[in-house]
Scaffold this active site. Sequence first.
Site, mmCIF file in Angstrom:
data_model
loop_
_atom_site.group_PDB
_atom_site.id
_atom_site.type_symbol
_atom_site.label_atom_id
_atom_site.label_comp_id
_atom_site.label_asym_id
_atom_site.label_seq_id
_atom_site.Cartn_x
_atom_site.Cartn_y
_atom_site.Cartn_z
ATOM 1 N N THR A 75 8.897 -1.834 15.623
ATOM 2 C CA THR A 75 10.020 -0.580 16.380
ATOM 3 C C THR A 75 10.001 0.811 16.414
ATOM 4 O OG1 THR A 75 11.192 -2.779 16.100
ATOM 5 C CG2 THR A 75 12.605 -0.660 16.426
ATOM 6 N N ARG A 117 7.538 2.882 16.765
ATOM 7 C CA ARG A 117 6.607 3.232 17.605
ATOM 8 C C ARG A 117 7.159 3.223 19.273
ATOM 9 N NH1 ARG A 117 3.231 1.086 13.415
ATOM 10 N NH2 ARG A 117 3.406 -1.122 14.519
ATOM 11 N N ASN A 152 5.668 11.133 2.761
ATOM 12 C CA ASN A 152 6.937 10.638 1.423
ATOM 13 C C ASN A 152 6.911 11.561 0.438
ATOM 14 O OD1 ASN A 152 7.126 8.023 2.808
ATOM 15 N ND2 ASN A 152 5.630 6.638 2.243
ATOM 16 N N GLY A 205 1.076 -1.274 -0.089
ATOM 17 C CA GLY A 205 0.098 0.154 0.128
ATOM 18 C C GLY A 205 0.840 1.452 -0.367
ATOM 19 N N TYR A 240 -3.138 7.048 9.566
ATOM 20 C CA TYR A 240 -1.216 6.871 9.839
ATOM 21 C C TYR A 240 -0.704 6.561 9.064
ATOM 22 C CZ TYR A 240 2.630 4.373 12.068
ATOM 23 O OH TYR A 240 3.219 3.661 12.507
ATOM 24 N N TYR A 241 -0.895 5.054 7.816
ATOM 25 C CA TYR A 241 -0.924 4.872 6.380
ATOM 26 C C TYR A 241 -0.953 5.658 5.871
ATOM 27 C CZ TYR A 241 0.538 0.439 8.300
ATOM 28 O OH TYR A 241 0.209 -1.541 8.804
ATOM 29 N N GLY A 252 7.729 -0.930 11.603
ATOM 30 C CA GLY A 252 6.365 -0.439 12.559
ATOM 31 C C GLY A 252 5.908 -0.436 14.067
ATOM 32 N N HIS A 307 12.811 1.663 5.681
ATOM 33 C CA HIS A 307 12.375 0.234 6.660
ATOM 34 C C HIS A 307 14.180 -0.440 6.596
ATOM 35 C CE1 HIS A 307 8.113 -1.013 6.473
ATOM 36 N NE2 HIS A 307 8.610 -2.089 5.901
HETATM 37 N N1 LIG Z 1 3.007 4.439 2.672
HETATM 38 C C1 LIG Z 1 4.066 3.939 3.964
HETATM 39 N N2 LIG Z 1 5.084 4.976 3.737
HETATM 40 C C2 LIG Z 1 6.063 4.614 4.521
HETATM 41 N N3 LIG Z 1 5.677 4.138 5.870
HETATM 42 C C3 LIG Z 1 4.419 3.241 5.721
HETATM 43 C C4 LIG Z 1 3.543 3.311 5.106
HETATM 44 N N4 LIG Z 1 2.680 2.579 4.872
HETATM 45 C C5 LIG Z 1 3.016 1.908 6.378
HETATM 46 N N5 LIG Z 1 4.867 1.958 6.628
HETATM 47 C C6 LIG Z 1 4.994 1.559 7.911
HETATM 48 O O1 LIG Z 1 5.454 0.454 7.474
HETATM 49 C C7 LIG Z 1 5.092 -0.608 8.899
HETATM 50 C C8 LIG Z 1 4.981 -1.197 8.290
HETATM 51 O O2 LIG Z 1 6.297 -2.257 9.034
HETATM 52 P P1 LIG Z 1 6.627 -4.056 8.729
HETATM 53 O O3 LIG Z 1 5.488 -4.484 8.475
HETATM 54 O O4 LIG Z 1 8.333 -4.220 8.797
HETATM 55 O O5 LIG Z 1 6.433 -3.360 10.933
HETATM 56 P P2 LIG Z 1 5.499 -4.299 11.452
HETATM 57 O O6 LIG Z 1 5.682 -4.134 12.508
HETATM 58 O O7 LIG Z 1 6.153 -6.208 11.534
HETATM 59 O O8 LIG Z 1 4.296 -4.098 11.304
HETATM 60 P P3 LIG Z 1 3.487 -2.760 11.374
HETATM 61 O O9 LIG Z 1 4.369 -1.841 11.319
HETATM 62 O O10 LIG Z 1 1.953 -2.965 10.439
HETATM 63 O O11 LIG Z 1 2.901 -3.174 13.247
HETATM 64 C C9 LIG Z 1 3.617 0.535 8.942
HETATM 65 O O12 LIG Z 1 4.045 0.137 10.435
HETATM 66 C C10 LIG Z 1 4.101 1.450 8.994
HETATM 67 O O13 LIG Z 1 4.845 2.225 9.455
#
Ligand SMILES: Nc1ncnc2c1ncn2[C@@H]1O[C@H](COP(=O)(O)OP(=O)(O)OP(=O)(O)O)[C@@H](O)[C@H]1O
Length: 315
Positions: free
Chosen positions: A194, A196, A229, A139, A221-222, A192, A185
Amino acid sequence: MLKLDISYRKELNSTFTRLFDKVEVLRSARPLQQSAIQQIKEALQLEWTYNSNSIEGNTLSLRETQLVLQEGVTIKGKSLREHFEAKNHEDAIELLYTLANKNNALSASNVLDIHSLVLRAIEKDFAGRLRNGAVRIAGANFIPPNANKVSDLLDELIVFVVSNPLQLNTIELATVFHHKFVWIHPFFDGNGRTVRLLMNLLLLKEGFPPAIILKNDRKKYYDALNLANNGNYSKLMLLMCQASERTLNIYLSALPSEGDGYQIISDIVGEPEVPYSQEYVSLLARQGKIDAHKEGRNWFTTKEAILNYKRAKND
Ligand SMILES: Nc1ncnc2c1ncn2[C@@H]1O[C@H](COP(=O)(O)OP(=O)(O)OP(=O)(O)O)[C@@H](O)[C@H]1O
Ligand SMILES: [Mg+2]
């Protein structure tokens, strides 16, 4: 060097001022409120774990998360992984508070240590390790940078946060850090959760309570990250302000208000809403069960503290 469009400031200036004022009120009240603060801290810790894991897809409810963490219960029909995620996140918060209380600036090893806890016993090849291959974010409107750039980009981001060349305020800094981190990333998974945690390390160090991004705000949030970005931080800044203000207010509402300050216990127990005897309230005060402090020979507390205790007992 990082460029930043700060046009969001026009809209958010008074919000920032209000938030920093609230942090000051909290800071000056702190030594008096240990027991109340401890209760809130624990409740927020649970909320934080539930919401952050839930955003990531963990299906434990708030109540189930509480059972897992506080009662050591396993929930039927939920995977071992989901249980580990709850426990790991709680432990990561503990580490975060420890780090926040030290005077050291954010470091790369803090980042790896937190990540390592987030994925502990779940993805042992990834835990605490930067990615060495490509990732995509579902997404998202961009593809994260090449794996061979990750280490340098992360170091640059940490230098940026620590040296703060644009003289951003604490919320701005935590927000920009949050966004740049997930843009880089650095990990295969757990970015995410980490970030937060880590953004809250920046906030906690400056006397803010943790800002919790709520599961219900996941879409907002997304969307806000996608806007960031493209260089537009307005939505993400607002979201962070709202998250900070919510927990600030939770802490502030536990403080005695102007007209309802500390009083000597014998003066409070005469009031009709207070159902306890002077002896009993004194006992609660001595046992640390209500917020109270001793001055000379007398214990002082607030009506609010007693009513809080009564409410908690009736829950
Ligand atoms: N469009 C976006 N642009 C930048 N970062 C994004 C975007 N969409 C989501 N993210 C970030 O990426 C994270 C997801 O990355 P990842 O799956 O590695 O983390 P997770 O801890 O496993 O899952 P989550 O972040 O959903 O808790 C999201 O929580 C958000 O912080
Ligand atoms: Mg994930």
